[in-house]
Scaffold this motif. Structure first.
Motif, PDB file in Angstrom:
ATOM      1  N   CYS A 107      15.175 -74.283 -96.921  1.00  0.00           N
ATOM      2  CA  CYS A 107      14.930 -73.395 -96.478  1.00  0.00           C
ATOM      3  C   CYS A 107      13.528 -72.470 -96.733  1.00  0.00           C
ATOM      4  CB  CYS A 107      16.394 -72.343 -96.937  1.00  0.00           C
ATOM      5  SG  CYS A 107      17.754 -73.246 -96.485  1.00  0.00           S
ATOM      6  N   THR A 108      12.907 -71.999 -96.012  1.00  0.00           N
ATOM      7  CA  THR A 108      12.485 -70.493 -96.271  1.00  0.00           C
ATOM      8  C   THR A 108      12.638 -69.654 -95.512  1.00  0.00           C
ATOM      9  OG1 THR A 108      11.359 -71.396 -93.704  1.00  0.00           O
ATOM     10  CG2 THR A 108      10.436 -73.305 -95.671  1.00  0.00           C
ATOM     11  N   VAL A 109      11.705 -68.553 -95.943  1.00  0.00           N
ATOM     12  CA  VAL A 109      11.489 -67.501 -94.969  1.00  0.00           C
ATOM     13  C   VAL A 109      10.427 -67.496 -94.421  1.00  0.00           C
ATOM     14  CG1 VAL A 109      10.988 -65.526 -96.741  1.00  0.00           C
ATOM     15  CG2 VAL A 109      12.012 -66.451 -97.949  1.00  0.00           C
ATOM     16  N   GLN A 110      11.294 -66.773 -93.053  1.00  0.00           N
ATOM     17  CA  GLN A 110      10.437 -66.856 -92.054  1.00  0.00           C
ATOM     18  C   GLN A 110      10.270 -65.440 -91.663  1.00  0.00           C
ATOM     19  OE1 GLN A 110       9.229 -69.026 -89.710  1.00  0.00           O
ATOM     20  NE2 GLN A 110       8.485 -67.666 -88.572  1.00  0.00           N
ATOM     21  N   LEU A 111       9.034 -64.414 -91.346  1.00  0.00           N
ATOM     22  CA  LEU A 111       8.753 -63.429 -91.747  1.00  0.00           C
ATOM     23  C   LEU A 111       7.961 -63.350 -90.099  1.00  0.00           C
ATOM     24  CD1 LEU A 111       6.475 -62.435 -94.386  1.00  0.00           C
ATOM     25  CD2 LEU A 111       8.764 -62.147 -93.614  1.00  0.00           C
ATOM     26  N   ASP A 112       8.691 -62.302 -89.323  1.00  0.00           N
ATOM     27  CA  ASP A 112       8.008 -61.807 -87.635  1.00  0.00           C
ATOM     28  C   ASP A 112       8.472 -60.927 -87.453  1.00  0.00           C
ATOM     29  OD1 ASP A 112      10.252 -62.115 -87.687  1.00  0.00           O
ATOM     30  OD2 ASP A 112      10.912 -63.705 -85.615  1.00  0.00           O
ATOM     31  N   GLY A 113       7.377 -60.445 -86.551  1.00  0.00           N
ATOM     32  CA  GLY A 113       7.853 -58.973 -85.923  1.00  0.00           C
ATOM     33  C   GLY A 113       6.885 -57.927 -85.435  1.00  0.00           C
ATOM     34  N   ALA A 114       5.885 -58.246 -85.936  1.00  0.00           N
ATOM     35  CA  ALA A 114       4.809 -56.414 -86.331  1.00  0.00           C
ATOM     36  C   ALA A 114       4.161 -56.765 -85.146  1.00  0.00           C
ATOM     37  CB  ALA A 114       3.594 -57.927 -87.376  1.00  0.00           C
ATOM     38  N   VAL A 115       4.431 -55.546 -84.723  1.00  0.00           N
ATOM     39  CA  VAL A 115       3.416 -54.673 -83.430  1.00  0.00           C
ATOM     40  C   VAL A 115       2.300 -54.350 -84.160  1.00  0.00           C
ATOM     41  CG1 VAL A 115       4.327 -52.552 -82.237  1.00  0.00           C
ATOM     42  CG2 VAL A 115       5.954 -53.742 -83.321  1.00  0.00           C
ATOM     43  N   LYS A 116       1.635 -54.488 -82.743  1.00  0.00           N
ATOM     44  CA  LYS A 116       0.180 -54.187 -83.061  1.00  0.00           C
ATOM     45  C   LYS A 116       0.390 -52.768 -83.362  1.00  0.00           C
ATOM     46  CE  LYS A 116      -4.200 -54.573 -80.477  1.00  0.00           C
ATOM     47  NZ  LYS A 116      -5.374 -55.639 -79.551  1.00  0.00           N
ATOM     48  N   GLY A 117      -0.740 -52.044 -83.852  1.00  0.00           N
ATOM     49  CA  GLY A 117      -1.211 -50.509 -84.575  1.00  0.00           C
ATOM     50  C   GLY A 117      -0.345 -50.147 -84.891  1.00  0.00           C
ATOM     51  N   ALA A 118       1.456 -50.834 -85.273  1.00  0.00           N
ATOM     52  CA  ALA A 118       2.041 -50.041 -86.687  1.00  0.00           C
ATOM     53  C   ALA A 118       1.273 -50.165 -88.055  1.00  0.00           C
ATOM     54  CB  ALA A 118       3.172 -50.684 -86.253  1.00  0.00           C
ATOM     55  N   PRO A 119       2.268 -48.741 -88.752  1.00  0.00           N
ATOM     56  CA  PRO A 119       1.082 -48.779 -90.541  1.00  0.00           C
ATOM     57  C   PRO A 119       2.058 -50.251 -91.403  1.00  0.00           C
ATOM     58  CG  PRO A 119       2.885 -47.200 -89.605  1.00  0.00           C
ATOM     59  CD  PRO A 119       2.325 -47.921 -88.497  1.00  0.00           C
ATOM     60  N   PRO A 120       1.580 -50.649 -92.376  1.00  0.00           N
ATOM     61  CA  PRO A 120       2.043 -51.687 -93.444  1.00  0.00           C
ATOM     62  C   PRO A 120       3.070 -50.762 -93.547  1.00  0.00           C
ATOM     63  CG  PRO A 120      -0.493 -50.546 -93.906  1.00  0.00           C
ATOM     64  CD  PRO A 120      -0.457 -49.703 -92.751  1.00  0.00           C
ATOM     65  N   ILE A 121       3.787 -51.817 -93.649  1.00  0.00           N
ATOM     66  CA  ILE A 121       5.507 -51.247 -95.128  1.00  0.00           C
ATOM     67  C   ILE A 121       4.369 -51.519 -96.323  1.00  0.00           C
ATOM     68  CG2 ILE A 121       6.940 -52.595 -96.140  1.00  0.00           C
ATOM     69  CD1 ILE A 121       7.314 -54.248 -93.362  1.00  0.00           C
ATOM     70  N   ASP A 122       4.779 -50.340 -96.576  1.00  0.00           N
ATOM     71  CA  ASP A 122       4.206 -49.955 -97.540  1.00  0.00           C
ATOM     72  C   ASP A 122       4.907 -49.147 -98.986  1.00  0.00           C
ATOM     73  OD1 ASP A 122       2.734 -49.582-100.262  1.00  0.00           O
ATOM     74  OD2 ASP A 122       1.062 -48.876 -98.975  1.00  0.00           O
ATOM     75  N   CYS A 123       4.753 -48.408 -99.632  1.00  0.00           N
ATOM     76  CA  CYS A 123       5.895 -47.654-100.730  1.00  0.00           C
ATOM     77  C   CYS A 123       5.061 -45.968-100.147  1.00  0.00           C
ATOM     78  CB  CYS A 123       6.349 -48.038-102.442  1.00  0.00           C
ATOM     79  SG  CYS A 123       6.797 -49.187-102.506  1.00  0.00           S
ATOM     80  N   PRO A 124       6.112 -45.162-100.334  1.00  0.00           N
ATOM     81  CA  PRO A 124       5.716 -44.156 -99.902  1.00  0.00           C
ATOM     82  C   PRO A 124       5.670 -43.691-101.505  1.00  0.00           C
ATOM     83  CG  PRO A 124       8.320 -43.645 -99.735  1.00  0.00           C
ATOM     84  CD  PRO A 124       7.485 -45.773-100.170  1.00  0.00           C
ATOM     85  N   ALA A 125       4.481 -42.376-100.580  1.00  0.00           N
ATOM     86  CA  ALA A 125       3.868 -41.764-102.189  1.00  0.00           C
ATOM     87  C   ALA A 125       5.297 -40.227-102.687  1.00  0.00           C
ATOM     88  CB  ALA A 125       2.416 -40.614-102.088  1.00  0.00           C
ATOM     89  N   ASP A 126       5.321 -39.626-101.291  1.00  0.00           N
ATOM     90  CA  ASP A 126       7.106 -39.143-101.782  1.00  0.00           C
ATOM     91  C   ASP A 126       8.087 -39.067-102.841  1.00  0.00           C
ATOM     92  OD1 ASP A 126       7.465 -40.199-100.366  1.00  0.00           O
ATOM     93  OD2 ASP A 126       8.197 -37.949 -98.660  1.00  0.00           O
ATOM     94  N   ASN A 127       8.650 -40.264-102.161  1.00  0.00           N
ATOM     95  CA  ASN A 127       9.570 -41.060-102.721  1.00  0.00           C
ATOM     96  C   ASN A 127      10.008 -42.807-103.000  1.00  0.00           C
ATOM     97  OD1 ASN A 127      12.588 -41.096-103.724  1.00  0.00           O
ATOM     98  ND2 ASN A 127      13.447 -40.357-101.551  1.00  0.00           N
ATOM     99  N   PRO A 128       9.017 -43.347-103.485  1.00  0.00           N
ATOM    100  CA  PRO A 128       8.969 -44.865-103.620  1.00  0.00           C
ATOM    101  C   PRO A 128      10.501 -45.015-104.251  1.00  0.00           C
ATOM    102  CG  PRO A 128       7.584 -43.354-105.490  1.00  0.00           C
ATOM    103  CD  PRO A 128       8.397 -42.262-104.560  1.00  0.00           C
ATOM    104  N   ARG A 129      10.783 -44.056-104.330  1.00  0.00           N
ATOM    105  CA  ARG A 129      12.346 -44.992-105.523  1.00  0.00           C
ATOM    106  C   ARG A 129      13.406 -45.533-104.612  1.00  0.00           C
ATOM    107  NH1 ARG A 129      14.578 -47.826-109.197  1.00  0.00           N
ATOM    108  NH2 ARG A 129      17.003 -48.394-109.517  1.00  0.00           N
TER     109      ARG A 129
END
Length: 322
Positions: A107-129
């Motif tokens: 098995c492999t992990v498949q990533l897809d569904g990126a939208v052009k111009g969308a921000p990257p997935i990241d931890c927010p500064a206000d509530n990272p938990r």
């Protein structure tokens, strides 16, 4: 003493060279591989066939590998899979992760569904938990591929079992007899319709004629409507105008009559209050005079004119005859 010092010096130089060589290899690896980012994926399904070192692909392009697989300590229903991907991999908002398995078991992990111009997935500064429970960004999952089929297999088998039971009930002996009767009735109906084919064709022809006559009648109604509109415009409307003039003249006459009655009302009141009583008295006097004249006439008839100035004559008396 000098020999021992030489050995220490040689050993130190060798260690330094080994350390430099190791740093060189690490630097080469970074230069060749570039920087990487870590993400967590929480699967609520079996990850059988996925192992540490399995390939992570983005839209089919190899972009990283699985570095850790473990049950999530906060909720054992989820399996936490940590992956590392290249820094240039566009893991943006809208990207999802699925497990793609082959029939060989890998098995492999498949990533897809990126939208052009969308921000990257990241931890927010206000509530990272909340967004990063284990300190790295989380990529959402979606069911897909063989893993989704295997996870839904129990429900699929249950539905197949229910469908089989219903088909068995449908194809029971009683229902088969009913279906046979329905087919027989259908055959008789088809035969009756075939026998009535000429009559049905004649009925269809008559229906067509009726529809044609209805169209002709509708056309004649349209012509009649046009004629009616012409009659209204040429005859009825002028007559209505004349009638309006007659009504206006009658109204004017009524107004004049009301004015005349208003002017004659005082004379009528005087006639009813003064003249009518005097006329009544005159009629009474005339009646009395007529009665007196009648009495005089009777006296003249009976006694002549002398009866008017003296008493009436007594009748002559004659004695009995001897």
């Amino acid at each position: 003493m000098e020999t021992r010092s030489n050995h220490v010096l040689v050993g130190a130089v060798v260690l330094i060279l080994i350390a430099v060589l190791a740093l060189f290899f690490v630097w080469i690896a970074r230069v060749n591989g570039g920087s990487e980012k870590q993400y967590d994926i929480f699967f609520k399904q079996s990850v059988d066939g996925l192992s540490k070192g399995s390939t992570v692909s983005f839209s089919g392009v190899p972009s990283g590998q699985v570095t850790e697989i473990a049950l999530w300590k906060d909720d054992p229903q989820f399996v936490r899979v940590r992956i590392t991907v290249k820094d240039e991999t566009p893991v943006l908002l809208g990207t999802t992760a699925t497990i793609q398995c082959s029939f060989t078991g890998t098995c492999t992990v498949q990533l897809d569904g990126a939208v052009k111009g969308a921000p990257p997935i990241d931890c927010p500064a206000d509530n990272p938990r909340s967004a990063c429970p284990d300190g790295v960004p989380v990529i959402p999952t979606k069911p897909g591929g063989l893993g989704a089929l295997l996870s839904s297999a129990p429900q699929l088998l249950e539905r197949l079992s229910s469908l089989t039971e219903r088909l068995t009930e449908l194809l029971s002996d009683k229902n088969q007899a009913s279906i046979t009767g329905i087919l027989a009735n259908t055959n008789r109906l088809s035969k009756a319709l075939a026998d009535r084919g000429p009559e049905i064709a004649a009925t269809v022809a008559e229906t067509r004629v009726a529809i044609q006559k209805a169209g002709d009648a509708a056309q004649q109604i349209g012509v009649l409507a046009g004629t009616t509109n012409t009659l209204l415009n040429e005859d009825v409307r002028p007559a209505a105008q004349n009638l309006n003039k007659a009504v206006a003249a009658a109204q004017h006459s009524m107004e004049s009559l009301d004015a005349a009655i208003g002017d004659a009302r005082p004379g009528l009141q005087a006639f009813s209050k003064q003249t009518i009583p005097e006329v009544g008295q005159l009629v009474h006097d005339l009646r009395r005079m007529s009665a007196a004249l009648t009495d005089v006439a009777e006296k003249i008839d009976q006694g002549g004119a002398g009866s008017l100035v003296g008493p009436p004559k007594l009748p002559d008396y004659k004695g009995p005859k001897k």
